[in-house]
Design an enzyme around this catalytic site. Structure first.
Site, PDB file in Angstrom:
ATOM      1  N   GLU A 151      21.851  46.918 -44.709  1.00 22.82           N
ATOM      2  CA  GLU A 151      22.889  47.228 -43.705  1.00 22.82           C
ATOM      3  C   GLU A 151      22.294  48.001 -42.530  1.00 22.82           C
ATOM      4  OE1 GLU A 151      25.388  48.883 -46.786  1.00 22.82           O
ATOM      5  OE2 GLU A 151      26.915  47.369 -46.397  1.00 22.82           O
TER       6      GLU A 151
ATOM      7  N   GLY B  82      22.398  49.468 -48.635  1.00 22.04           N
ATOM      8  CA  GLY B  82      22.438  50.240 -47.384  1.00 22.04           C
ATOM      9  C   GLY B  82      21.184  50.023 -46.534  1.00 22.04           C
TER      10      GLY B  82
ATOM     11  N   GLU C 191      24.646  45.476 -54.409  1.00 21.13           N
ATOM     12  CA  GLU C 191      25.654  46.443 -54.882  1.00 21.13           C
ATOM     13  C   GLU C 191      26.496  45.907 -56.037  1.00 21.13           C
ATOM     14  OE1 GLU C 191      25.076  45.640 -51.691  1.00 21.13           O
ATOM     15  OE2 GLU C 191      25.255  47.397 -50.396  1.00 21.13           O
TER      16      GLU C 191
ATOM     17  N   ALA D 281      21.539  52.906 -50.484  1.00 21.23           N
ATOM     18  CA  ALA D 281      22.052  54.276 -50.556  1.00 21.23           C
ATOM     19  C   ALA D 281      21.530  54.892 -51.845  1.00 21.23           C
ATOM     20  CB  ALA D 281      23.575  54.249 -50.560  1.00 21.23           C
TER      21      ALA D 281
HETATM   22  C1  HXC Z   1      18.197  56.033 -55.852  1.00 22.26           C
HETATM   23  C2  HXC Z   1      16.369  54.662 -56.155  1.00 22.26           C
HETATM   24  C3  HXC Z   1      17.012  53.615 -55.458  1.00 22.26           C
HETATM   25  C4  HXC Z   1      18.325  53.859 -54.961  1.00 22.26           C
HETATM   26  C5  HXC Z   1      15.087  52.931 -56.081  1.00 22.26           C
HETATM   27  N1  HXC Z   1      15.180  54.190 -56.517  1.00 22.26           N
HETATM   28  N2  HXC Z   1      16.185  52.560 -55.441  1.00 22.26           N
HETATM   29  N3  HXC Z   1      16.962  55.857 -56.342  1.00 22.26           N
HETATM   30  N4  HXC Z   1      18.860  55.088 -55.189  1.00 22.26           N
HETATM   31  N5  HXC Z   1      18.987  52.944 -54.259  1.00 22.26           N
HETATM   32  C6  HXC Z   1      14.181  54.978 -57.253  1.00 22.26           C
HETATM   33  C7  HXC Z   1      14.108  54.585 -58.698  1.00 22.26           C
HETATM   34  O1  HXC Z   1      15.109  55.260 -59.456  1.00 22.26           O
HETATM   35  C8  HXC Z   1      12.723  55.075 -59.069  1.00 22.26           C
HETATM   36  O2  HXC Z   1      12.767  56.464 -59.243  1.00 22.26           O
HETATM   37  C9  HXC Z   1      11.923  54.785 -57.796  1.00 22.26           C
HETATM   38  O3  HXC Z   1      12.892  54.679 -56.751  1.00 22.26           O
HETATM   39  C10 HXC Z   1      11.140  53.494 -57.872  1.00 22.26           C
HETATM   40  O4  HXC Z   1      12.054  52.459 -58.213  1.00 22.26           O
HETATM   41  P1  HXC Z   1      11.809  51.466 -59.456  1.00 22.26           P
HETATM   42  O5  HXC Z   1      13.141  50.921 -59.828  1.00 22.26           O
HETATM   43  O6  HXC Z   1      10.992  52.100 -60.521  1.00 22.26           O
HETATM   44  O7  HXC Z   1      10.919  50.346 -58.730  1.00 22.26           O
HETATM   45  P2  HXC Z   1      10.833  48.795 -59.062  1.00 22.26           P
HETATM   46  O8  HXC Z   1      10.787  48.572 -60.543  1.00 22.26           O
HETATM   47  O9  HXC Z   1       9.723  48.285 -58.204  1.00 22.26           O
HETATM   48  O10 HXC Z   1      12.213  48.165 -58.571  1.00 22.26           O
HETATM   49  C11 HXC Z   1      12.536  48.187 -57.178  1.00 22.26           C
HETATM   50  C12 HXC Z   1      14.025  47.831 -56.962  1.00 22.26           C
HETATM   51  C13 HXC Z   1      14.903  48.796 -57.824  1.00 22.26           C
HETATM   52  C14 HXC Z   1      14.277  46.390 -57.368  1.00 22.26           C
HETATM   53  C15 HXC Z   1      14.308  48.009 -55.477  1.00 22.26           C
HETATM   54  O11 HXC Z   1      14.482  50.155 -57.601  1.00 22.26           O
HETATM   55  C16 HXC Z   1      16.352  48.705 -57.514  1.00 22.26           C
HETATM   56  O12 HXC Z   1      17.018  47.789 -57.970  1.00 22.26           O
HETATM   57  N6  HXC Z   1      16.869  49.682 -56.787  1.00 22.26           N
HETATM   58  C17 HXC Z   1      18.302  49.772 -56.475  1.00 22.26           C
HETATM   59  C18 HXC Z   1      18.684  48.805 -55.400  1.00 22.26           C
HETATM   60  C19 HXC Z   1      20.176  48.865 -55.099  1.00 22.26           C
HETATM   61  O13 HXC Z   1      21.002  48.602 -56.002  1.00 22.26           O
HETATM   62  N7  HXC Z   1      20.529  49.198 -53.864  1.00 22.26           N
HETATM   63  C20 HXC Z   1      21.931  49.308 -53.461  1.00 22.26           C
HETATM   64  C21 HXC Z   1      22.406  50.717 -53.627  1.00 22.26           C
HETATM   65  S1  HXC Z   1      24.112  50.885 -53.280  1.00 22.26           S
HETATM   66  P3  HXC Z   1      12.111  57.192 -60.536  1.00 22.26           P
HETATM   67  O14 HXC Z   1      12.513  58.609 -60.383  1.00 22.26           O
HETATM   68  O15 HXC Z   1      12.666  56.495 -61.720  1.00 22.26           O
HETATM   69  O16 HXC Z   1      10.650  56.936 -60.338  1.00 22.26           O
HETATM   70  C22 HXC Z   1      24.181  50.874 -51.618  1.00 22.26           C
HETATM   71  C23 HXC Z   1      25.550  51.019 -51.046  1.00 22.26           C
HETATM   72  C24 HXC Z   1      25.510  51.172 -49.566  1.00 22.26           C
HETATM   73  O17 HXC Z   1      23.230  50.779 -50.924  1.00 22.26           O
HETATM   74  C25 HXC Z   1      26.771  51.762 -49.075  1.00 22.26           C
HETATM   75  C26 HXC Z   1      26.606  52.397 -47.731  1.00 22.26           C
HETATM   76  C27 HXC Z   1      25.891  53.692 -47.682  1.00 22.26           C
END
Ligand code: HXC
Length: 258
Positions: free
Chosen positions: A112, A109, A132, A66
């Site tokens: 999921e 997400g 998460e 998400a």
């Molecule tokens: C918003 C995101 C994002 C996310 C990545 N980006 N994941 N933005 N929400 N979930 C953005 C980053 O901010 C960045 O933007 C760009 O995508 C590239 O990501 P990087 O982090 O620079 O890439 P990398 O170093 O290769 O790392 C990849 C990654 C990391 C390991 C996947 O991005 C990461 O940890 N992302 C979050 C994963 C996460 O926690 N997902 C769960 C979310 S909560 P900029 O602008 O800086 O270039 C969830 C709840 C679900 O899903 C509930 C139901 C809906």
């Protein structure tokens, strides 16, 4: 409908490809993307010419979860009022089979969403997880339920409580994905499977999918009864008569979807 965050293509072989398209943020799922995705899936579900759907992202990411930035400042009340999970519930109601073609990150997400699909083809580069916990929350779109049913309690606990990603090969061993192929083939493999399913009698496909999903929310007795009723129901279809006749006549059946 014009979409901002998804791409939709229809294939003459009887399936459609829906591609998540926010590549700059690894296909992070914001509300607009989800709204478009559900609208597209429901539209395809009503189209008799579409017998299977392939849901994909790009090589780098199926979806990294998400959109964290969109929800970071939200209050509980705002989250409740947004009621984003109502859209997720609508995905569960799609009757057409959905194949996830997954490469790169499928996290939170994204994982999921992958698990909400019916079949998963993964590239060797897929990295799957529920991270998460690392941002102070927990899975909210089915992660604790679908993951547990797919991989069992101990592995689900490990994934959800540590937030660690697993590789495509681990996901295969754990039964979370159907098949792992080199990255250059994952989408083709999913399309080829979609072509195969699109050639099956559509009513039987639909009722079989419905009965399998029933296994997740009923007792064995209730599920067997449900299965039996769907089985009987198919004897009201022209395709059942045609399928069995074609078998006896040693020819290929011509399905009408009726
Ligand atoms: C918003 C995101 C994002 C996310 C990545 N980006 N994941 N933005 N929400 N979930 C953005 C980053 O901010 C960045 O933007 C760009 O995508 C590239 O990501 P990087 O982090 O620079 O890439 P990398 O170093 O290769 O790392 C990849 C990654 C990391 C390991 C996947 O991005 C990461 O940890 N992302 C979050 C994963 C996460 O926690 N997902 C769960 C979310 S909560 P900029 O602008 O800086 O270039 C969830 C709840 C679900 O899903 C509930 C139901 C809906």
């Amino acid at each position: 409908m014009d979409y901002q965050f998804i791409l939709l293509t229809r294939d003459p072989a009887g399936f459609a490809v829906v591609q998540l398209n926010r590549p700059d943020v690894l296909n992070a799922i914001n509300r607009k993307l989800m709204e478009e995705l559900v609208a597209a899936l429901e539209g395809l579900d009503e189209d008799e010419n579409i017998r299977c759907i392939v849901l994909t992202g790009n090589e780098k990411a199926f979806a990294a979860g998400a959109d964290i930035k969109e929800m970071s400042d939200a209050s509980t009340v705002e989250m409740l009022l947004r009621d984003q999970f109502a859209r997720w519930d609508r995905i569960r109601k799609i009757k057409t089979p959905i194949i996830a073609a997954v490469s790169g990150f499928a996290l939170g997400g994204g994982c999921e969403l992958m698990m909400a699909c019916d079949i998963v083809i993964a590239s060797e580069t897929a990295r799957i997880g529920q991270p998460e916990i690392n941002i102070g929350v927990m899975p909210g779109a089915g992660g604790t339920q679908r993951l547990t049913r797919a991989v069992g309690k101990t592995k689900a606990m490990e994934m959800v409580l540590t937030g660690k990603m697993i590789s495509a090969q681990e996901a295969l061993q754990w039964g979370l994905v159907n098949k792992v192929v080199p990255v250059e083939f994952y989408l083709e493999e999913a399309k080829s499977l979609a072509t195969e399913i699109a050639q099956k009698p559509p009513l039987a496909v639909r009722l079989a999918k419905e009965a399998i999903l029933k296994a997740f929310d009923t007792t064995i007795e209730g599920g067997l009864e449900f299965e039996r009723k769907n089985f009987y129901l198919l004897f009201a279809s022209e395709d059942q008569k045609e399928g069995m006749k074609a078998f006896s006549e040693k020819r290929k059946a011509q399905w009408k979807g009726r």
